[in-house]
Design a protein around this motif. Structure first.
Motif, PDB file in Angstrom:
ATOM      1  N   UNK A  92      63.243  17.127  -9.331  1.00 38.19           N
ATOM      2  CA  UNK A  92      64.431  17.081 -10.184  1.00 38.19           C
ATOM      3  C   UNK A  92      64.529  18.268 -11.145  1.00 38.19           C
ATOM      4  N   UNK A  93      65.606  19.049 -11.035  1.00 35.80           N
ATOM      5  CA  UNK A  93      65.786  20.164 -11.972  1.00 35.80           C
ATOM      6  C   UNK A  93      66.375  19.712 -13.309  1.00 35.80           C
ATOM      7  N   UNK A  94      66.716  18.438 -13.417  1.00 41.94           N
ATOM      8  CA  UNK A  94      67.452  17.966 -14.594  1.00 41.94           C
ATOM      9  C   UNK A  94      66.612  17.146 -15.559  1.00 41.94           C
ATOM     10  N   UNK A  95      65.274  17.189 -15.377  1.00 40.64           N
ATOM     11  CA  UNK A  95      64.426  16.423 -16.292  1.00 40.64           C
ATOM     12  C   UNK A  95      64.364  17.145 -17.641  1.00 40.64           C
ATOM     13  N   UNK A  96      64.010  16.416 -18.717  1.00 43.40           N
ATOM     14  CA  UNK A  96      63.886  17.082 -20.002  1.00 43.40           C
ATOM     15  C   UNK A  96      62.885  18.249 -19.902  1.00 43.40           C
ATOM     16  N   UNK A  97      63.156  19.384 -20.487  1.00 43.67           N
ATOM     17  CA  UNK A  97      64.146  19.644 -21.542  1.00 43.67           C
ATOM     18  C   UNK A  97      65.556  19.970 -21.071  1.00 43.67           C
ATOM     19  N   UNK A  98      65.915  19.806 -19.786  1.00 45.02           N
ATOM     20  CA  UNK A  98      67.295  20.064 -19.364  1.00 45.02           C
ATOM     21  C   UNK A  98      68.241  19.123 -20.106  1.00 45.02           C
ATOM     22  N   UNK A  99      69.449  19.606 -20.369  1.00 46.67           N
ATOM     23  CA  UNK A  99      70.390  18.793 -21.166  1.00 46.67           C
ATOM     24  C   UNK A  99      70.787  17.493 -20.457  1.00 46.67           C
ATOM     25  N   UNK A 100      70.685  17.441 -19.119  1.00 37.37           N
ATOM     26  CA  UNK A 100      71.018  16.187 -18.424  1.00 37.37           C
ATOM     27  C   UNK A 100      70.004  15.081 -18.756  1.00 37.37           C
ATOM     28  N   UNK A 101      68.817  15.483 -19.143  1.00 36.39           N
ATOM     29  CA  UNK A 101      67.838  14.532 -19.674  1.00 36.39           C
ATOM     30  C   UNK A 101      67.601  13.372 -18.701  1.00 36.39           C
ATOM     31  N   UNK A 102      67.242  13.719 -17.481  1.00 36.42           N
ATOM     32  CA  UNK A 102      67.200  12.709 -16.419  1.00 36.42           C
ATOM     33  C   UNK A 102      65.750  12.356 -16.074  1.00 36.42           C
ATOM     34  N   UNK A 103      65.432  11.079 -16.163  1.00 36.41           N
ATOM     35  CA  UNK A 103      64.103  10.595 -15.769  1.00 36.41           C
ATOM     36  C   UNK A 103      64.323   9.356 -14.904  1.00 36.41           C
ATOM     37  N   UNK A 104      64.484   9.608 -13.616  1.00 37.14           N
ATOM     38  CA  UNK A 104      64.847   8.522 -12.699  1.00 37.14           C
ATOM     39  C   UNK A 104      63.800   7.399 -12.687  1.00 37.14           C
ATOM     40  N   UNK A 105      62.489   7.711 -12.544  1.00 35.06           N
ATOM     41  CA  UNK A 105      61.522   6.595 -12.505  1.00 35.06           C
ATOM     42  C   UNK A 105      61.518   5.758 -13.778  1.00 35.06           C
ATOM     43  N   UNK A 106      61.625   6.407 -14.929  1.00 32.53           N
ATOM     44  CA  UNK A 106      61.599   5.619 -16.162  1.00 32.53           C
ATOM     45  C   UNK A 106      62.901   4.845 -16.387  1.00 32.53           C
ATOM     46  N   UNK A 107      63.976   5.276 -15.715  1.00 33.65           N
ATOM     47  CA  UNK A 107      65.200   4.473 -15.754  1.00 33.65           C
ATOM     48  C   UNK A 107      65.027   3.224 -14.886  1.00 33.65           C
ATOM     49  N   UNK A 108      64.382   3.397 -13.719  1.00 28.53           N
ATOM     50  CA  UNK A 108      64.089   2.229 -12.871  1.00 28.53           C
ATOM     51  C   UNK A 108      63.164   1.268 -13.634  1.00 28.53           C
ATOM     52  N   UNK A 109      62.217   1.854 -14.374  1.00 28.83           N
ATOM     53  CA  UNK A 109      61.291   1.039 -15.175  1.00 28.83           C
ATOM     54  C   UNK A 109      62.059   0.225 -16.215  1.00 28.83           C
ATOM     55  N   UNK A 110      63.045   0.846 -16.853  1.00 29.55           N
ATOM     56  CA  UNK A 110      63.834   0.125 -17.858  1.00 29.55           C
ATOM     57  C   UNK A 110      64.579  -1.048 -17.212  1.00 29.55           C
ATOM     58  N   UNK A 111      65.135  -0.797 -16.021  1.00 31.50           N
ATOM     59  CA  UNK A 111      65.835  -1.892 -15.323  1.00 31.50           C
ATOM     60  C   UNK A 111      64.849  -3.029 -15.015  1.00 31.50           C
ATOM     61  N   UNK A 112      63.629  -2.676 -14.615  1.00 33.30           N
ATOM     62  CA  UNK A 112      62.613  -3.701 -14.331  1.00 33.30           C
ATOM     63  C   UNK A 112      62.208  -4.429 -15.623  1.00 33.30           C
ATOM     64  N   UNK A 113      62.131  -3.676 -16.725  1.00 29.86           N
ATOM     65  CA  UNK A 113      61.735  -4.278 -18.006  1.00 29.86           C
ATOM     66  C   UNK A 113      62.762  -5.324 -18.432  1.00 29.86           C
ATOM     67  N   UNK A 114      64.034  -5.049 -18.160  1.00 29.68           N
ATOM     68  CA  UNK A 114      65.081  -6.018 -18.510  1.00 29.68           C
ATOM     69  C   UNK A 114      64.959  -7.254 -17.619  1.00 29.68           C
ATOM     70  N   UNK A 115      64.707  -7.028 -16.328  1.00 27.34           N
ATOM     71  CA  UNK A 115      64.487  -8.173 -15.418  1.00 27.34           C
ATOM     72  C   UNK A 115      63.300  -9.008 -15.898  1.00 27.34           C
ATOM     73  N   UNK A 116      62.228  -8.314 -16.289  1.00 25.62           N
ATOM     74  CA  UNK A 116      61.029  -9.032 -16.741  1.00 25.62           C
ATOM     75  C   UNK A 116      61.345  -9.843 -17.987  1.00 25.62           C
TER      76      UNK A 116
END
Ligand code: SF4
Ligand code: SF4
Length: 444
Positions: A92-116
């Motif tokens: 991913x070219x868009x991970x921090x420090x890129x302005x898109x600030x994209x962290x796909x695995x940790x976004x999936x983790x957040x979705x799992x945390x809400x399910x949990x």
């Protein structure tokens, strides 16, 4: 090296203790923002099943754009993520420090945390995540436990599938009669006081998998390091919490982090380096725990003191030089560079280690094995896990190497099963750990 950017990726602390982290509308907005960027990018199309599921969802929607995809249909995308970190670390070219600030695995983790948090995590997922408890119980009755869980046992495995959703076809790791902690106490490998690295002190963090399933990896490590002059202690105060992370149980991971970091602090204060014997656990100690408990001084101290085993051997080789005695391995080695080793951002240290063996020929396979910890064992994931592991299996079996190894012991079990499904591929008896080959080269 990550494609598309020269800057090293950085990661934000995970705000799991803030209420807003569990806000479903905020999650949905972030999923839509990130999925839209991925839809326009598609570099990760062949890394795992999450991205193909996402792209099919969008391509088959009425408008062919994300706006006509319903949020309820995102769940299969989240479910397919094994948190291998490869999209973040290598593509991913868009991970921090890129302005898109994209962290796909940790976004999936957040979705799992809400399910949990909503109590939606399945019973088998929650119970299998208690790896230290399960390992302690199973090692007390290793013979019957291994009989019951062996693939092909048509008395017990269908019951296991019905009760715990573990696919009847999945090879499961066997349990050892005695834990690594017990065997290490009995083995007493003599320290080579003539070795250049004499004076180093380390503590082997046994990890659940080596402690309960593959003590041989720990014993091989002990022999190699003792031969190189390293004084060692062994401890397994508790699980690193990776299976709980896969469930989104961040409070559970934090509890493990506090427990283990407090237990290992005296060893660090006494000058011992901490060596984690499984790459997923090293990744947790070095990188995930400090993002979950960024202010905890014991967690930070442990992260700074932790080495992956191959990283430690290479460190000795570079700083003091290795003790002599490495002999020929008798044949080429195919080495699986496991995702959680790659995610430690340290380069292929196990290959570097094996290449120090005179005459060694080491080919490195950098594809995901598809096991995803407990993920690939479940009926809903088993076939996908085999499919994802096929390119790695094919590359490992190519040219019939004398030795097939993986730094990740669970990946090793899974890859052997993947190779079985490839027509005419030579199936290795076992896919061991590179440190076991290194010990063998020393004649142990
Ligand atoms: S972390 Fe791994 S499994 Fe998850 S989306 Fe990224 S590449 Fe796929
Ligand atoms: S995670 Fe990054 S590299 Fe992968 S598809 Fe999304 S935007 Fe592209």
């Amino acid at each position: 090296m990550r494609e598309g950017s020269l800057e090293a990726p950085t990661r934000h602390p995970i705000p799991w203790q803030e209420e807003g982290y569990y806000d479903e509308a905020a999650l949905d907005a972030e999923l839509r923002r990130v999925f839209d960027i991925c839809h326009g990018c598609r570099r990760c199309f062949n890394l795992c099943d999450s991205f193909p599921r996402l792209f099919d969802l969008i391509d088959e929607s009425p408008t062919g754009e994300l706006d006509s995809v319903e949020s309820k249909d995102f769940k299969p995308v989240v479910d397919a993520c094994t948190l291998c970190d490869m999209c973040f670390m290598t593509k991913c070219p868009y991970v921090p420090p890129h302005e898109f600030d994209l962290d796909f695995p940790h976004l999936m983790l957040r979705a799992r945390a809400i399910e949990f948090a909503k109590g939606e995590t399945s019973f088998p997922d929650r119970e299998l995540a208690k790896t230290d408890r399960n390992g302690q119980l199973a090692s007390l009755v290793a013979g019957p436990a291994n009989w019951a869980t062996k693939r092909g046992n048509m008395l017990t495995r269908p019951i296991l599938q019905a009760v715990a959703d573990i696919d009847v076809r999945a090879d499961l790791p066997a349990f050892a009669d005695a834990t690594f902690e017990e065997q290490a106490a009995a083995s007493g490998a003599a320290i080579n006081a003539q070795a250049p690295a004499y004076g180093r002190k380390a503590l082997l963090y046994a990890t659940c998998y080596v402690n309960f399933n593959t003590p041989g990896v720990g014993l091989a490590t002990q022999k190699v390091l003792a031969h190189n002059g390293v004084d060692m202690a062994v401890a397994h105060p508790g699980c690193c919490g990776m299976p709980k992370l896969e469930n989104g149980d961040l409070a559970g991971v934090a509890a493990q982090a506090r427990l283990v970091a407090a237990a290992l602090e005296p060893a660090i204060d006494a000058g011992r380096d901490i060596i984690a014997l499984t790459p997923s656990c090293a990744l947790m100690l070095k990188f995930e725990w400090p993002l979950i408990l960024p202010e905890d001084p014991q967690v930070r101290k442990l992260a700074a003191a932790t080495f992956d085993i191959a990283e430690y051997v290479v460190d000795i080789a570079k700083k003091e030089g290795l003790a002599p005695g490495l002999g020929d391995l008798a044949g080429p080695v195919a080495m699986h560079f496991a995702c959680h080793s790659r995610a430690q951002n340290q380069g292929p240290k196990a290959a570097e280690m094996l290449r120090m063996i005179p005459g060694s020929q080491v080919s490195v396979v950098e594809r995901c094995s598809g096991h995803g910890g407990k993920w690939g064992m479940f009926t809903k994931n088993f076939d996908v896990g085999i499919k994802i592991g096929k390119p790695a299996g094919r590359a490992l079996a190519k040219d019939t190497p004398a030795h097939v190894v993986s730094e990740c012991p669970l990946a090793g079990v899974h890859l052997r099963q993947v190779i079985e499904t490839i027509p005419a591929a030579p199936v290795p008896d076992r896919v061991g750990h590179p440190i076991e080959l290194f010990a063998r080269a020393y004649g142990f």
